[in-house]
Design a protein around this motif. Structure first.
Motif, PDB file in Angstrom:
ATOM      1  N   LEU C 131      64.601  47.379  62.599  1.00 44.36           N
ATOM      2  CA  LEU C 131      64.891  46.961  61.591  1.00 44.36           C
ATOM      3  C   LEU C 131      65.630  47.635  59.960  1.00 44.36           C
ATOM      4  O   LEU C 131      66.567  46.822  59.494  1.00 44.36           O
ATOM      5  CB  LEU C 131      63.412  45.774  61.118  1.00 44.36           C
ATOM      6  N   ILE C 132      65.211  48.465  59.720  1.00 44.49           N
ATOM      7  CA  ILE C 132      65.917  48.995  58.838  1.00 44.49           C
ATOM      8  C   ILE C 132      67.097  49.500  59.684  1.00 44.49           C
ATOM      9  O   ILE C 132      68.125  49.194  58.582  1.00 44.49           O
ATOM     10  CB  ILE C 132      65.613  50.706  58.912  1.00 44.49           C
ATOM     11  N   SER C 133      67.139  50.191  60.477  1.00 39.99           N
ATOM     12  CA  SER C 133      68.746  50.409  61.051  1.00 39.99           C
ATOM     13  C   SER C 133      70.056  49.180  61.092  1.00 39.99           C
ATOM     14  O   SER C 133      70.897  49.041  60.514  1.00 39.99           O
ATOM     15  CB  SER C 133      69.306  51.261  62.461  1.00 39.99           C
ATOM     16  N   MET C 134      69.486  47.671  61.081  1.00 40.41           N
ATOM     17  CA  MET C 134      69.943  47.103  61.590  1.00 40.41           C
ATOM     18  C   MET C 134      70.640  45.966  60.072  1.00 40.41           C
ATOM     19  O   MET C 134      71.249  45.816  59.418  1.00 40.41           O
ATOM     20  CB  MET C 134      69.443  45.275  61.847  1.00 40.41           C
ATOM     21  N   GLY C 135      69.399  46.364  58.989  1.00 41.63           N
ATOM     22  CA  GLY C 135      69.462  46.014  57.772  1.00 41.63           C
ATOM     23  C   GLY C 135      70.982  46.912  56.912  1.00 41.63           C
ATOM     24  O   GLY C 135      72.153  46.536  56.264  1.00 41.63           O
ATOM     25  N   ILE C 136      70.695  48.857  57.766  1.00 39.19           N
ATOM     26  CA  ILE C 136      71.678  49.883  57.304  1.00 39.19           C
ATOM     27  C   ILE C 136      73.237  48.800  58.170  1.00 39.19           C
ATOM     28  O   ILE C 136      74.172  48.484  57.000  1.00 39.19           O
ATOM     29  CB  ILE C 136      70.841  50.470  57.336  1.00 39.19           C
ATOM     30  N   GLY C 177      72.915  53.092  64.770  1.00 38.63           N
ATOM     31  CA  GLY C 177      72.120  52.564  64.934  1.00 38.63           C
ATOM     32  C   GLY C 177      70.901  52.680  66.188  1.00 38.63           C
ATOM     33  O   GLY C 177      69.340  52.203  65.816  1.00 38.63           O
ATOM     34  N   THR C 178      71.238  52.314  67.224  1.00 35.05           N
ATOM     35  CA  THR C 178      70.329  52.799  68.355  1.00 35.05           C
ATOM     36  C   THR C 178      69.934  54.303  67.678  1.00 35.05           C
ATOM     37  O   THR C 178      68.524  54.618  69.051  1.00 35.05           O
ATOM     38  CB  THR C 178      71.080  53.405  69.604  1.00 35.05           C
ATOM     39  N   ALA C 179      70.733  54.749  67.818  1.00 38.87           N
ATOM     40  CA  ALA C 179      69.778  56.432  67.265  1.00 38.87           C
ATOM     41  C   ALA C 179      68.654  56.889  66.986  1.00 38.87           C
ATOM     42  O   ALA C 179      67.160  57.020  66.505  1.00 38.87           O
ATOM     43  CB  ALA C 179      71.375  57.377  66.963  1.00 38.87           C
ATOM     44  N   ALA C 180      68.679  56.202  65.592  1.00 35.16           N
ATOM     45  CA  ALA C 180      67.838  55.546  64.901  1.00 35.16           C
ATOM     46  C   ALA C 180      65.954  55.265  65.299  1.00 35.16           C
ATOM     47  O   ALA C 180      65.113  55.125  64.938  1.00 35.16           O
ATOM     48  CB  ALA C 180      68.039  54.422  63.688  1.00 35.16           C
ATOM     49  N   ALA C 181      66.404  54.375  66.449  1.00 36.12           N
ATOM     50  CA  ALA C 181      65.267  53.348  66.362  1.00 36.12           C
ATOM     51  C   ALA C 181      65.434  54.198  67.589  1.00 36.12           C
ATOM     52  O   ALA C 181      63.791  54.124  68.617  1.00 36.12           O
ATOM     53  CB  ALA C 181      65.765  52.334  67.056  1.00 36.12           C
ATOM     54  N   ASP C 182      65.622  55.193  68.622  1.00 42.06           N
ATOM     55  CA  ASP C 182      65.343  55.858  69.673  1.00 42.06           C
ATOM     56  C   ASP C 182      64.932  56.767  69.729  1.00 42.06           C
ATOM     57  O   ASP C 182      64.297  57.601  70.256  1.00 42.06           O
ATOM     58  CB  ASP C 182      66.399  56.043  70.365  1.00 42.06           C
ATOM     59  N   ALA C 183      64.657  57.412  68.463  1.00 38.08           N
ATOM     60  CA  ALA C 183      64.860  58.523  67.419  1.00 38.08           C
ATOM     61  C   ALA C 183      62.660  58.616  68.067  1.00 38.08           C
ATOM     62  O   ALA C 183      62.507  60.240  68.261  1.00 38.08           O
ATOM     63  CB  ALA C 183      64.302  58.801  66.412  1.00 38.08           C
ATOM     64  N   PRO C 190      63.507  60.265  63.142  1.00 39.48           N
ATOM     65  CA  PRO C 190      65.128  59.436  62.531  1.00 39.48           C
ATOM     66  C   PRO C 190      66.606  59.411  61.192  1.00 39.48           C
ATOM     67  O   PRO C 190      66.389  58.494  60.954  1.00 39.48           O
ATOM     68  CB  PRO C 190      63.970  57.736  62.495  1.00 39.48           C
ATOM     69  N   LYS C 191      65.694  60.312  60.438  1.00 40.70           N
ATOM     70  CA  LYS C 191      66.591  60.236  58.673  1.00 40.70           C
ATOM     71  C   LYS C 191      67.133  60.488  59.212  1.00 40.70           C
ATOM     72  O   LYS C 191      67.867  59.337  58.476  1.00 40.70           O
ATOM     73  CB  LYS C 191      65.746  61.231  58.161  1.00 40.70           C
ATOM     74  N   PRO C 192      68.378  61.506  59.660  1.00 39.02           N
ATOM     75  CA  PRO C 192      69.670  62.493  59.903  1.00 39.02           C
ATOM     76  C   PRO C 192      70.751  60.984  60.854  1.00 39.02           C
ATOM     77  O   PRO C 192      71.357  59.797  59.330  1.00 39.02           O
ATOM     78  CB  PRO C 192      70.067  62.904  60.899  1.00 39.02           C
ATOM     79  N   PRO C 193      70.110  59.718  61.439  1.00 36.60           N
ATOM     80  CA  PRO C 193      70.954  58.865  62.199  1.00 36.60           C
ATOM     81  C   PRO C 193      71.042  57.460  60.722  1.00 36.60           C
ATOM     82  O   PRO C 193      72.124  57.198  60.624  1.00 36.60           O
ATOM     83  CB  PRO C 193      70.643  57.950  62.660  1.00 36.60           C
ATOM     84  N   LEU C 194      69.846  57.988  59.987  1.00 37.85           N
ATOM     85  CA  LEU C 194      69.798  56.170  59.106  1.00 37.85           C
ATOM     86  C   LEU C 194      70.722  57.087  57.912  1.00 37.85           C
ATOM     87  O   LEU C 194      71.262  55.800  57.076  1.00 37.85           O
ATOM     88  CB  LEU C 194      68.336  56.325  58.820  1.00 37.85           C
ATOM     89  N   LEU C 195      70.756  58.007  57.346  1.00 39.13           N
ATOM     90  CA  LEU C 195      71.330  58.778  56.262  1.00 39.13           C
ATOM     91  C   LEU C 195      73.305  58.503  56.677  1.00 39.13           C
ATOM     92  O   LEU C 195      73.957  58.205  56.204  1.00 39.13           O
ATOM     93  CB  LEU C 195      70.825  59.925  56.234  1.00 39.13           C
ATOM     94  N   LEU C 197      74.278  56.350  59.037  1.00 40.84           N
ATOM     95  CA  LEU C 197      74.446  54.747  58.895  1.00 40.84           C
ATOM     96  C   LEU C 197      74.669  54.764  57.205  1.00 40.84           C
ATOM     97  O   LEU C 197      76.085  54.090  57.283  1.00 40.84           O
ATOM     98  CB  LEU C 197      73.292  54.141  59.486  1.00 40.84           C
ATOM     99  N   SER C 198      74.081  54.978  56.543  1.00 43.90           N
ATOM    100  CA  SER C 198      74.268  54.412  55.472  1.00 43.90           C
ATOM    101  C   SER C 198      75.807  55.295  54.539  1.00 43.90           C
ATOM    102  O   SER C 198      76.377  54.159  53.551  1.00 43.90           O
ATOM    103  CB  SER C 198      73.017  54.442  54.151  1.00 43.90           C
ATOM    104  N   ALA C 199      75.580  56.428  55.188  1.00 43.75           N
ATOM    105  CA  ALA C 199      77.011  57.200  55.128  1.00 43.75           C
ATOM    106  C   ALA C 199      77.773  56.202  55.617  1.00 43.75           C
ATOM    107  O   ALA C 199      79.457  55.271  54.352  1.00 43.75           O
ATOM    108  CB  ALA C 199      77.453  58.256  55.306  1.00 43.75           C
ATOM    109  N   MET C 200      78.144  54.839  56.316  1.00 46.13           N
ATOM    110  CA  MET C 200      79.446  55.117  57.296  1.00 46.13           C
ATOM    111  C   MET C 200      79.321  53.539  56.239  1.00 46.13           C
ATOM    112  O   MET C 200      80.831  52.906  55.987  1.00 46.13           O
ATOM    113  CB  MET C 200      78.622  54.581  57.999  1.00 46.13           C
ATOM    114  N   LEU C 201      78.691  52.785  55.635  1.00 44.22           N
ATOM    115  CA  LEU C 201      78.224  52.015  55.214  1.00 44.22           C
ATOM    116  C   LEU C 201      78.580  51.906  54.019  1.00 44.22           C
ATOM    117  O   LEU C 201      80.422  51.559  53.274  1.00 44.22           O
ATOM    118  CB  LEU C 201      77.079  51.844  54.536  1.00 44.22           C
ATOM    119  N   LEU C 202      78.805  53.339  52.833  1.00 46.83           N
ATOM    120  CA  LEU C 202      79.765  53.431  51.947  1.00 46.83           C
ATOM    121  C   LEU C 202      80.695  53.123  52.929  1.00 46.83           C
ATOM    122  O   LEU C 202      81.850  53.121  51.772  1.00 46.83           O
ATOM    123  CB  LEU C 202      79.271  54.745  51.473  1.00 46.83           C
TER     124      LEU C 202
END
Lengths: 247, 242, 221, 64
Positions: C131-136, C177-183, C190-195, C197-202
């Motif tokens: 859910l978090i990775s989809m949100g970002i 996105g998948t790596a965050a959930a597969d962590a 899961p922190k690095p993929p999420l970070l 992902l948010s870098a890509m969002l910015l």
């Protein structure tokens, strides 16, 4: 061989330039019609890769209406699109008396209203919503009363809550023309305004044009039939045409 | 420099004189490169003779990336200074780039079969070249998707710019993805440091490829110039303005 | 700021007036996610293992489906011209359009994920990460997809071309996105993929609106 | 002499991979070169024809 465009220097892109060009008008001072000239110098226009007209210069004095005449495909609509700033002319510039269009695009946009041949209306929104949203696009938040009074002038205020898809072509055209009333601008650009309009609406439009010119406004109308308004200057684009068909 | 070459007539004169020279150089470098790659350079102690495929695979990967950055730079010039000649050269370079990407992918899988036993190997570099292939495809498709060619050029140019920003990001994320799902036992392709005797054929082949690319690019630019001229003549009807 | 929120509301009014379309998008997302077990078989262990990847691929395909309409309807009926020659900066309107598209396609997908979660019986920890990775991640789909939609304005086969152009650019989003959930399955934090992902969002927030304005101006020229 | 040639051909047992790679490379490059030259000649041909019938048309326009 047609030579390519020379190598213009890249204007320095600083934040100051950006802010100066895109500073929206301060909402308190509503735009009063400041009588101001508008002219263009030897404009060359291309449609796709085809040259439409060139060497055209146009001069608009406050209180004057110009009617563009000429056969189809001569470039009447292209000239209106050039004046409005949607497309940039390949050569030549347009300028107000206080700066060219390309330097202050935002100021230019706040001084013109373009009524194109296509009514830019959303069929699922109601009449009032369409006009309200269009006016808010061009001016700070309008009041509902100005919208209703504009609709009343064009006689469609009874349809305020009906979605636009139920309106006839003539009513849609009246709604598009009622935009001229909700926003006071110097220059009106009308592209074939009288299509689908009944005689009463045409005379109403003429009255509005005359009133607009008396208060120092200007208008450029691209039309095939004559509008018979007194001090209009007729410009025939045939003399500037470049394409084979009109030579 | 751009303004000098921008005039098609002058461009034709200059390139007509230079063309035989570059074509000759290309042939020279390619022949020496192939001879040294196939005969002179020793087989690798680990991979045996299959390392000879590297002399074709690696230069074509370099060329694929080099031509994509050429397209991005010319597109940027075309967009900022509204220079139609830049868009033309970007459009001319795309087919060359896509051929080198296909070359890189096929020789890569041909190299992967004896080395790792599978035709397609999810090696990070190979996968990012695969996505580079799709970026090229998107660029060429967008170029031809519009009736008005000048419209197609502009949006393809913008896509080339956005794609160019994305190439390192794709490379990085595919690397990460590769280490994530990498089965431990695979032999890394570039494990042993490249021996100096292998470097010379590699650079010779790379130079040969570059000169071939330049020759073909110039010919394709001439083709596009002619196409443009014919289109304009048909539209403006025979009256060739100065 | 109120001009931005007003135009988002304007876009939402247009899409929600015929609410059926937005429901179609969520149904399409569910359908894709339900097709995979038909093809892969219903062994629970396998399904839970591939669930994040399936949901992310379905989200990207659903975004592709509805991207075409962001600018196409305005382009045809002429309101895009009115927007370009209005004093409001075009970048404001473009950002409002992207946010409206995200609200219509991105957000409902996140609400639809629990249903798929039950069917694939994803463990709670993986589910929350998804859910978090989809949100970002979903806003990036709207941003870069919207940029693609502006590029194919007026092209002949706009829809297919849009997918061909945008999908290679969305590969990093899919991977992280998948790596965050597969962590959880692969046992790393899961922190690095999420970070990332948010870098890509910015980055997408910075790049997409400005380049879309350039694309729209050149499209209307 | 022949064994040297034969040994060169079998390439240490990997002939099936090395030779196709080089063949594909040469086919790719020569194809690229050949098609663009052919296209150049084709376009020059069209230009020549176009110039021809335009000059004919201008002559007809002059004489009538």
């Amino acid at each position: 061989m047609d030579c390519f465009i020379s190598f213009p220097k890249l204007k320095c892109f600083t934040l100051k330039n950006f802010l100066r060009r895109w500073s929206s008008p301060d909402p308190k001072r509503s735009v009063i019609i400041i009588s101001m000239e508008f002219n263009g110098k030897n404009i060359l226009c291309k449609r796709g890769e085809k040259e439409v007209f060139s060497g055209l210069s146009i001069k608009l004095v406050p209180g004057e209406i110009i009617e563009l005449h000429g056969p189809n495909g001569i470039g009447k609509t292209s000239l209106l699109r050039l004046i409005s700033g949607i497309s940039k002319p390949t050569h030549g510039t347009f300028y107000w008396s206080d700066g060219t269009v390309s330097e202050y695009p935002e100021r230019h946009f706040s001084r013109i209203t373009l009524i194109g041949s296509a009514d830019a209306l959303k069929p699922m929104l109601t009449v009032e919503e369409n006009l309200y949203d269009w006016t808010w696009l061009n001016r700070p938040r309008p009041e509902r009363s100005t919208i209703i009074s504009a609709l009343r002038v064009f006689g469609i205020d009874a349809l305020a809550d009906t979605p636009v898809r139920f309106l006839s072509a003539g009513q849609k055209r009246r709604l598009t023309l009622s935009r001229l009333l909700t926003v006071e601008t110097n220059l009106w650009l009308l592209d074939e305004p009288t299509i689908a309009l009944d005689s009463e609406a045409v005379s109403l439009l003429k009255k509005l044009l005359v009133k607009h010119c008396e208060s120092g406004g200007m208008a450029v109308i691209a039309t095939n039939n004559d509008m018979q308004i007194q001090n209009t200057r007729k410009v025939n684009l045939l003399s500037y045409a470049r394409s084979r068909q009109h030579e | 420099m751009f303004n000098f070459l921008a005039n098609p007539a002058r461009f034709n004169q200059v390139t007509d004189r230079l063309m035989p020279a570059t074509a000759g150089l290309a042939g020279l470098f390619l022949s020496i490169g192939i001879i040294s790659a196939l005969i002179i350079s020793p087989p690798d102690y680990q991979q045996g003779d299959t390392v000879r495929i590297m002399y074709v695979h690696v230069p074509s990967a370099w060329m694929a990336l080099f031509i994509y950055s050429f397209i991005a730079i010319t597109s940027a010039i075309g967009l900022i200074w509204r220079h139609p000649f830049a868009h033309l050269s970007a459009q001319a370079a795309a087919p060359i780039g896509i051929t080198f990407t296909i070359l890189c992918l096929t020789t890569g899988s041909l190299w992967g079969k004896p080395m790792w036993g599978a035709w397609w190997v999810w090696d990070a570099r190979l996968t990012s070249v695969l996505f580079l292939f799709f970026l090229y495809l998107g660029f060429m498709a967008l170029n031809k998707a519009f009736d008005d060619p000048s419209r197609g050029e502009k949006s393809a140019a913008i896509l080339a710019l956005v794609g160019f920003i994305n190439v390192p990001v794709i490379k990085f994320s595919v690397d990460w993805w590769n280490t994530l799902h990498q089965p431990a036992s695979l032999l890394r392709a570039d494990g042993p440091a490249i021996h100096s005797s292998m470097l010379t054929p590699l650079f010779l082949m790379a130079l040969g490829f570059i000169f071939v690319a330049v020759c073909v690019l110039v010919t394709r630019i001439k083709v596009l110039l002619l196409k443009r001229r014919i289109r304009l003549m048909r539209i403006n009807g025979g009256k060739l303005r100065s | 700021m109120n001009k931005l929120s007003w135009f988002i509301w304007h876009e939402l009014k247009i899409s929600l007036r015929n609410a059926g379309d937005t429901a179609v998008i969520v149904m399409f997302f569910l359908l894709i996610a339900l097709l995979f077990p038909m093809g892969i078989g219903s062994s629970a262990a396998l399904l839970t293992r591939i669930a994040p990847g399936v949901i992310w691929v379905a989200a990207i395909l659903t975004a592709m489906l509805s991207l075409d309409s962001i600018f196409a309807s305005d382009f045809e009926d002429g309101s895009l011209e009115q927007i370009v020659i209005s004093p409001t900066p075009l970048i404001l309107i473009v950002t409002a359009k992207f946010t409206a598209h995200w609200l219509i396609t991105g957000l409902p997908l996140i609400f639809a994920v629990p249903i798929i979660g039950l069917i694939y019986d994803i463990p709670i920890k993986v589910f929350s990460l998804l859910l978090i990775s989809m949100g970002i991640g979903t806003p990036i789909l709207s941003l870069i997809g919207g940029l693609g939609a502006a590029l194919v304005l007026g092209a002949r086969r706009g829809g297919v071309l849009l997918a061909l152009i945008v999908l290679p650019l969305l590969v990093p989003v899919l991977i992280f996105g998948t790596a965050a959930a597969d962590a959880v399955f692969l046992g790393f934090s899961p922190k690095p993929p999420l970070l990332l992902l948010s870098a890509m969002l910015l980055a997408a927030l910075a790049i997409a609106p400005s380049i879309t304005t350039l694309a729209i101006r050149r499209a209307l020229e | 002499m022949i064994e040297v040639v034969v040994e060169f051909i079998i390439m240490g047992g990997h002939a099936y991979y090395i030779w196709p790679a080089y063949i594909i490379a040469t086919v790719g490059i020569l194809g690229l070169w050949f098609f663009s030259i052919r296209e150049l000649k084709y376009q020059k041909q069209i230009l020549a024809n176009l110039k021809e019938d335009i000059s004919q048309k201008t002559q007809q326009r002059k004489c009538n």
